[in-house]
Design a protein around this motif. Sequence first.
Motif, PDB file in Angstrom:
ATOM      1  N   ASP A  96       0.831  -1.204   0.000  1.00 48.19           N
ATOM      2  CA  ASP A  96       0.000   0.000   0.000  1.00 48.19           C
ATOM      3  C   ASP A  96       0.867   1.256   0.000  1.00 48.19           C
ATOM      4  OD1 ASP A  96      -2.813   1.173   0.375  1.00 48.19           O
ATOM      5  OD2 ASP A  96      -1.696   2.092   2.025  1.00 48.19           O
ATOM      6  N   THR A  97       1.923   1.266   0.800  1.00 46.03           N
ATOM      7  CA  THR A  97       2.832   2.414   0.823  1.00 46.03           C
ATOM      8  C   THR A  97       3.442   2.642  -0.549  1.00 46.03           C
ATOM      9  OG1 THR A  97       3.384   2.089   3.159  1.00 46.03           O
ATOM     10  CG2 THR A  97       4.955   3.325   1.829  1.00 46.03           C
ATOM     11  N   CYS A  98       3.900   1.571  -1.177  1.00 47.71           N
ATOM     12  CA  CYS A  98       4.499   1.672  -2.507  1.00 47.71           C
ATOM     13  C   CYS A  98       3.493   2.209  -3.513  1.00 47.71           C
ATOM     14  CB  CYS A  98       5.012   0.299  -2.942  1.00 47.71           C
ATOM     15  SG  CYS A  98       5.863   0.296  -4.528  1.00 47.71           S
ATOM     16  N   ALA A  99       2.277   1.706  -3.472  1.00 48.73           N
ATOM     17  CA  ALA A  99       1.252   2.135  -4.422  1.00 48.73           C
ATOM     18  C   ALA A  99       0.949   3.620  -4.265  1.00 48.73           C
ATOM     19  CB  ALA A  99      -0.015   1.309  -4.233  1.00 48.73           C
ATOM     20  N   ARG A 100       0.858   4.091  -3.050  1.00 50.81           N
ATOM     21  CA  ARG A 100       0.538   5.502  -2.835  1.00 50.81           C
ATOM     22  C   ARG A 100       1.670   6.413  -3.316  1.00 50.81           C
ATOM     23  NH1 ARG A 100      -4.169   5.824  -0.390  1.00 50.81           N
ATOM     24  NH2 ARG A 100      -4.928   3.974   0.696  1.00 50.81           N
ATOM     25  N   ILE A 101       2.898   5.983  -3.163  1.00 50.40           N
ATOM     26  CA  ILE A 101       4.025   6.765  -3.666  1.00 50.40           C
ATOM     27  C   ILE A 101       4.003   6.800  -5.189  1.00 50.40           C
ATOM     28  CG2 ILE A 101       6.540   6.830  -3.854  1.00 50.40           C
ATOM     29  CD1 ILE A 101       6.640   5.653  -1.004  1.00 50.40           C
ATOM     30  N   VAL A 102       3.866   5.645  -5.815  1.00 47.37           N
ATOM     31  CA  VAL A 102       3.892   5.553  -7.273  1.00 47.37           C
ATOM     32  C   VAL A 102       2.709   6.302  -7.891  1.00 47.37           C
ATOM     33  CG1 VAL A 102       3.702   3.967  -9.233  1.00 47.37           C
ATOM     34  CG2 VAL A 102       5.222   3.429  -7.308  1.00 47.37           C
ATOM     35  N   HIS A 103       1.512   6.158  -7.329  1.00 45.02           N
ATOM     36  CA  HIS A 103       0.328   6.805  -7.884  1.00 45.02           C
ATOM     37  C   HIS A 103       0.398   8.326  -7.741  1.00 45.02           C
ATOM     38  CE1 HIS A 103      -2.782   3.488  -8.639  1.00 45.02           C
ATOM     39  NE2 HIS A 103      -1.630   2.879  -8.423  1.00 45.02           N
ATOM     40  N   ALA A 104       1.218   8.822  -6.826  1.00 47.16           N
ATOM     41  CA  ALA A 104       1.353  10.265  -6.642  1.00 47.16           C
ATOM     42  C   ALA A 104       2.234  10.903  -7.702  1.00 47.16           C
ATOM     43  CB  ALA A 104       1.918  10.568  -5.255  1.00 47.16           C
ATOM     44  N   CYS A 105       2.968  10.108  -8.472  1.00 48.36           N
ATOM     45  CA  CYS A 105       3.843  10.654  -9.506  1.00 48.36           C
ATOM     46  C   CYS A 105       3.001  11.183 -10.667  1.00 48.36           C
ATOM     47  CB  CYS A 105       4.813   9.588 -10.009  1.00 48.36           C
ATOM     48  SG  CYS A 105       5.944  10.174 -11.294  1.00 48.36           S
ATOM     49  N   PRO A 106       3.187  12.434 -11.087  1.00 43.99           N
ATOM     50  CA  PRO A 106       2.417  12.965 -12.229  1.00 43.99           C
ATOM     51  C   PRO A 106       2.630  12.120 -13.479  1.00 43.99           C
ATOM     52  CG  PRO A 106       3.541  14.735 -11.066  1.00 43.99           C
ATOM     53  CD  PRO A 106       4.077  13.450 -10.500  1.00 43.99           C
ATOM     54  N   ARG A 107       1.560  11.886 -14.207  1.00 40.96           N
ATOM     55  CA  ARG A 107       1.633  10.937 -15.326  1.00 40.96           C
ATOM     56  C   ARG A 107       2.546  11.427 -16.447  1.00 40.96           C
ATOM     57  NH1 ARG A 107      -3.932  11.215 -18.833  1.00 40.96           N
ATOM     58  NH2 ARG A 107      -4.348  13.450 -18.674  1.00 40.96           N
ATOM     59  N   GLN A 108       2.627  12.734 -16.691  1.00 36.95           N
ATOM     60  CA  GLN A 108       3.507  13.214 -17.754  1.00 36.95           C
ATOM     61  C   GLN A 108       4.969  13.030 -17.391  1.00 36.95           C
ATOM     62  OE1 GLN A 108       2.780  13.908 -20.778  1.00 36.95           O
ATOM     63  NE2 GLN A 108       0.568  13.776 -20.487  1.00 36.95           N
ATOM     64  N   ALA A 109       5.311  13.264 -16.132  1.00 32.20           N
ATOM     65  CA  ALA A 109       6.684  13.016 -15.685  1.00 32.20           C
ATOM     66  C   ALA A 109       6.998  11.530 -15.771  1.00 32.20           C
ATOM     67  CB  ALA A 109       6.864  13.517 -14.258  1.00 32.20           C
ATOM     68  N   ARG A 110       6.025  10.705 -15.388  1.00 32.25           N
ATOM     69  CA  ARG A 110       6.223   9.259 -15.466  1.00 32.25           C
ATOM     70  C   ARG A 110       6.533   8.827 -16.894  1.00 32.25           C
ATOM     71  NH1 ARG A 110       1.197   7.543 -14.265  1.00 32.25           N
ATOM     72  NH2 ARG A 110       0.714   6.713 -16.325  1.00 32.25           N
ATOM     73  N   ALA A 111       5.763   9.326 -17.855  1.00 36.35           N
ATOM     74  CA  ALA A 111       5.964   8.943 -19.251  1.00 36.35           C
ATOM     75  C   ALA A 111       7.252   9.526 -19.820  1.00 36.35           C
ATOM     76  CB  ALA A 111       4.774   9.390 -20.088  1.00 36.35           C
ATOM     77  N   SER A 112       7.571  10.762 -19.467  1.00 31.86           N
ATOM     78  CA  SER A 112       8.792  11.396 -19.986  1.00 31.86           C
ATOM     79  C   SER A 112      10.030  10.657 -19.511  1.00 31.86           C
ATOM     80  CB  SER A 112       8.848  12.857 -19.551  1.00 31.86           C
ATOM     81  OG  SER A 112       7.793  13.607 -20.125  1.00 31.86           O
ATOM     82  N   TRP A 113      10.055  10.311 -18.245  1.00 29.13           N
ATOM     83  CA  TRP A 113      11.206   9.563 -17.735  1.00 29.13           C
ATOM     84  C   TRP A 113      11.183   8.118 -18.224  1.00 29.13           C
ATOM     85  CZ3 TRP A 113      15.367  11.769 -16.725  1.00 29.13           C
ATOM     86  CH2 TRP A 113      15.411  13.018 -16.092  1.00 29.13           C
ATOM     87  N   GLY A 114       9.984   7.566 -18.429  1.00 31.36           N
ATOM     88  CA  GLY A 114       9.897   6.227 -18.989  1.00 31.36           C
ATOM     89  C   GLY A 114      10.520   6.151 -20.370  1.00 31.36           C
ATOM     90  N   ARG A 115      10.381   7.208 -21.160  1.00 32.65           N
ATOM     91  CA  ARG A 115      11.006   7.230 -22.481  1.00 32.65           C
ATOM     92  C   ARG A 115      12.538   7.215 -22.349  1.00 32.65           C
ATOM     93  NH1 ARG A 115       9.267   7.971 -27.341  1.00 32.65           N
ATOM     94  NH2 ARG A 115       7.183   8.543 -26.591  1.00 32.65           N
TER      95      ARG A 115
END
Length: 312
Positions: free
Chosen positions: A204-223
């Motif tokens: 649950d702690t991990c999920a809340r941290i990950v879900h708090a990451c803005p989706r555009q930042a997530r995708a930009s860094w994923g690239r």
Amino acid sequence: MSARPARRRSGNLVPVPARTLFAVSADGSRVHVELHGPEEAPAVVLAHGWTCSTRFWAAQIADLATDHRVIAYDQRGHGGSPDVGPGGHSTDALADDLEAVLAATLAPGRKAVLAGHSMGGMTLMAAARRPRFREHAAAVLLCSTGSGRLADEARVFAGPKAVRTGGTRALLLAALPLGPVTPVTRGLLKYATMGPGSSPERVDTCARIVHACPRQARASWGRVLSELDLDLDVAELRVPAAVLVGLEDRMTPPSHARALAAALPECLGLTELPGMGHMTPLEAPEAVTAKIRELVAGHLTGTATNEKEDAV
């Protein structure tokens, strides 16, 4: 000066920093930095991974800040660090931000142990040639990370290699909102990033941290991660380096850690944790914290030799 008491947030203890600041990176980006523990104590710098934040290191900070100066920062676009526009996401930017943090928090020549998880480990590799990194790094810990071929070697998806690689690449590039944390999303995250025995509280702690990451930042860094190639930088990481990985890591399987251990100029050894997945600092906090303390004792304070002599 002792560590400030932790506060409780969503059932989890979150250490309260003694001080916060913004370091200014080479392109003007602001990087949120937290300082914990006694100012003159041995210094430790913590760099978190993709979709995480300083909260990911809560267990390490709570333990180490009793007798270390702990410096934790949010990668750009994560936590308290604002995201940037097109062109602001690259391994060079990761190295620039780390150098800015080191300049803002450590006096010239002051050494520290640097620990990086996942993209944080890649940050240390990307900075290996940088003068300020070499000035301050006494030793490093590379947790659950790799230098390249992330989509090719990931094991998040089953099936033929083309399916596994394509699925991982799509996952890295996805900008879809993750939505609320639910039993379904917790289960998916646990499967992809954590070991099968991870406790519900840690999932649950991990999920809340990950879900708090803005989706555009997530995708930009994923690239950036999908195109990662830091093999040549690993050979330039000329400081004592320990490598740690969970044997159930699907995102950066143990093959990455073994390759790093073989390529590092001054590898101190490889620690493989049975039953643990990709989120080792959260899944196995005691093991990760102990490894950081070991590096401090052996390469910063010199107390490891004294402890061995005392034991004799």
